[in-house]
Design a protein around this motif. Structure first.
Motif, mmCIF file in Angstrom:
data_model
loop_
_atom_site.group_PDB
_atom_site.id
_atom_site.type_symbol
_atom_site.label_atom_id
_atom_site.label_comp_id
_atom_site.label_asym_id
_atom_site.label_seq_id
_atom_site.Cartn_x
_atom_site.Cartn_y
_atom_site.Cartn_z
ATOM 1 N N LEU A 87 0.866 -1.174 0.000
ATOM 2 C CA LEU A 87 0.000 0.000 0.000
ATOM 3 C C LEU A 87 0.902 1.223 0.000
ATOM 4 C CD1 LEU A 87 -3.019 0.973 0.437
ATOM 5 C CD2 LEU A 87 -2.401 1.163 2.841
ATOM 6 N N HIS A 88 0.605 2.191 -0.869
ATOM 7 C CA HIS A 88 1.433 3.388 -1.000
ATOM 8 C C HIS A 88 0.524 4.597 -1.086
ATOM 9 C CE1 HIS A 88 4.357 6.234 -2.515
ATOM 10 N NE2 HIS A 88 5.299 5.321 -2.603
ATOM 11 N N LEU A 89 0.924 5.674 -0.435
ATOM 12 C CA LEU A 89 0.190 6.923 -0.576
ATOM 13 C C LEU A 89 0.654 7.633 -1.839
ATOM 14 C CD1 LEU A 89 0.123 8.186 3.114
ATOM 15 C CD2 LEU A 89 -1.426 6.638 1.932
ATOM 16 N N GLU A 90 -0.070 8.653 -2.240
ATOM 17 C CA GLU A 90 0.219 9.334 -3.508
ATOM 18 C C GLU A 90 1.547 10.081 -3.531
ATOM 19 O OE1 GLU A 90 -3.551 10.698 -5.856
ATOM 20 O OE2 GLU A 90 -3.595 11.515 -3.825
ATOM 21 N N SER A 91 1.927 10.670 -2.437
ATOM 22 C CA SER A 91 3.078 11.559 -2.433
ATOM 23 C C SER A 91 4.400 10.805 -2.443
ATOM 24 C CB SER A 91 3.033 12.451 -1.179
ATOM 25 O OG SER A 91 4.198 13.240 -1.090
ATOM 26 N N GLY A 92 5.320 11.283 -3.260
ATOM 27 C CA GLY A 92 6.687 10.772 -3.224
ATOM 28 C C GLY A 92 7.557 11.596 -2.293
ATOM 29 N N GLU A 93 7.059 12.754 -1.899
ATOM 30 C CA GLU A 93 7.785 13.619 -0.972
ATOM 31 C C GLU A 93 7.474 13.248 0.472
ATOM 32 O OE1 GLU A 93 8.054 18.349 -0.035
ATOM 33 O OE2 GLU A 93 7.790 17.712 -2.118
ATOM 34 N N ALA A 95 6.448 10.215 1.706
ATOM 35 C CA ALA A 95 6.282 8.824 1.291
ATOM 36 C C ALA A 95 5.901 7.941 2.467
ATOM 37 C CB ALA A 95 7.560 8.318 0.644
ATOM 38 N N VAL A 96 4.895 7.111 2.239
ATOM 39 C CA VAL A 96 4.492 6.081 3.194
ATOM 40 C C VAL A 96 4.200 4.832 2.371
ATOM 41 C CG1 VAL A 96 2.830 5.357 4.943
ATOM 42 C CG2 VAL A 96 3.506 7.775 4.786
ATOM 43 N N VAL A 97 4.985 3.782 2.606
ATOM 44 C CA VAL A 97 4.853 2.522 1.880
ATOM 45 C C VAL A 97 4.713 1.415 2.917
ATOM 46 C CG1 VAL A 97 5.925 0.957 0.222
ATOM 47 C CG2 VAL A 97 6.369 3.424 0.068
ATOM 48 N N LEU A 98 3.636 0.632 2.814
ATOM 49 C CA LEU A 98 3.412 -0.462 3.750
ATOM 50 C C LEU A 98 3.372 -1.785 3.005
ATOM 51 C CD1 LEU A 98 1.270 2.057 4.673
ATOM 52 C CD2 LEU A 98 1.287 0.597 6.660
ATOM 53 N N GLU A 99 3.845 -2.832 3.655
ATOM 54 C CA GLU A 99 3.746 -4.193 3.138
ATOM 55 C C GLU A 99 3.080 -5.047 4.195
ATOM 56 O OE1 GLU A 99 7.588 -5.655 2.054
ATOM 57 O OE2 GLU A 99 7.950 -4.024 0.646
#
Length: 168
Positions: A87-93, A95-99
């Motif tokens: 799961l990833h949020l829209e922002s690359g600045e 950033a929040v990435v979950l597995e």
């Protein structure tokens, strides 16, 4: 569920990631991004190994991401064969990435169903989405999926605050 543990991820030399855990993000700050986000990117794996990425509306509550998806959709069919999901949020600045893993959820109990539909309504009501407390049961229901993270990577000021979180 207690807050996840936080530390620094291992990254290649040259990325400038501090060795000290000073400056690691607080989980509460990352969780606020999860709660406030309007759009989430869901990544599943097709049976032949190819990734499938799709944007979804959903809510972060009770230490999980909840979203609806009909059993016939590609991402839900993928999860039936392999429950691993990112799961990833829209922002690359910011950033929040979950597995973690996701699964079809039975309709929630009445109290939690009201909480969940209320959260959806607050977030997406201005966009025309009006879920009911029993939105995830009955013949017209689209289905409810729950994603539970195992680890996360987040940063809001890379590389100074890049942080890894472990839920298990």
């Amino acid at each position: 569920m207690p807050d996840p543990s936080a530390d620094r991820p291992v990254m290649p030399d040259g990325y400038g990631v501090p060795e000290s855990t000073d400056g690691v993000l607080a989980w509460e700050r990352v969780e606020r991004e999860l709660v406030e986000s309007l759009h989430y990117w869901v990544v599943t794996t097709r049976p032949d190994g190819r990734p499938h990425v799709v944007p979804r509306w959903g809510v972060w509550t009770a230490n999980a991401f909840w979203y609806d998806g009909a059993p016939e959709t590609v991402h839900v069919r993928n999860l039936q064969a392999d429950p691993r999901m990112a799961l990833h949020l829209e922002s690359g600045e910011h950033a929040v990435v979950l597995e973690g893993t996701a699964r079809h959820s039975e309709p929630p109990a009445a109290d939690f169903g009201r909480t969940l539909s209320g959260n959806f309504g607050i977030k997406y009501g201005p966009r025309g989405y009006e879920p009911q407390a029993d939105a995830w049961s009955g013949p017209d229901a689209g289905g409810l999926v729950v994603f539970r993270p195992e680890k996360a990577l987040a940063w809001f000021d890379f590389p100074n605050d890049v942080s890894r979180f472990r839920f298990v």
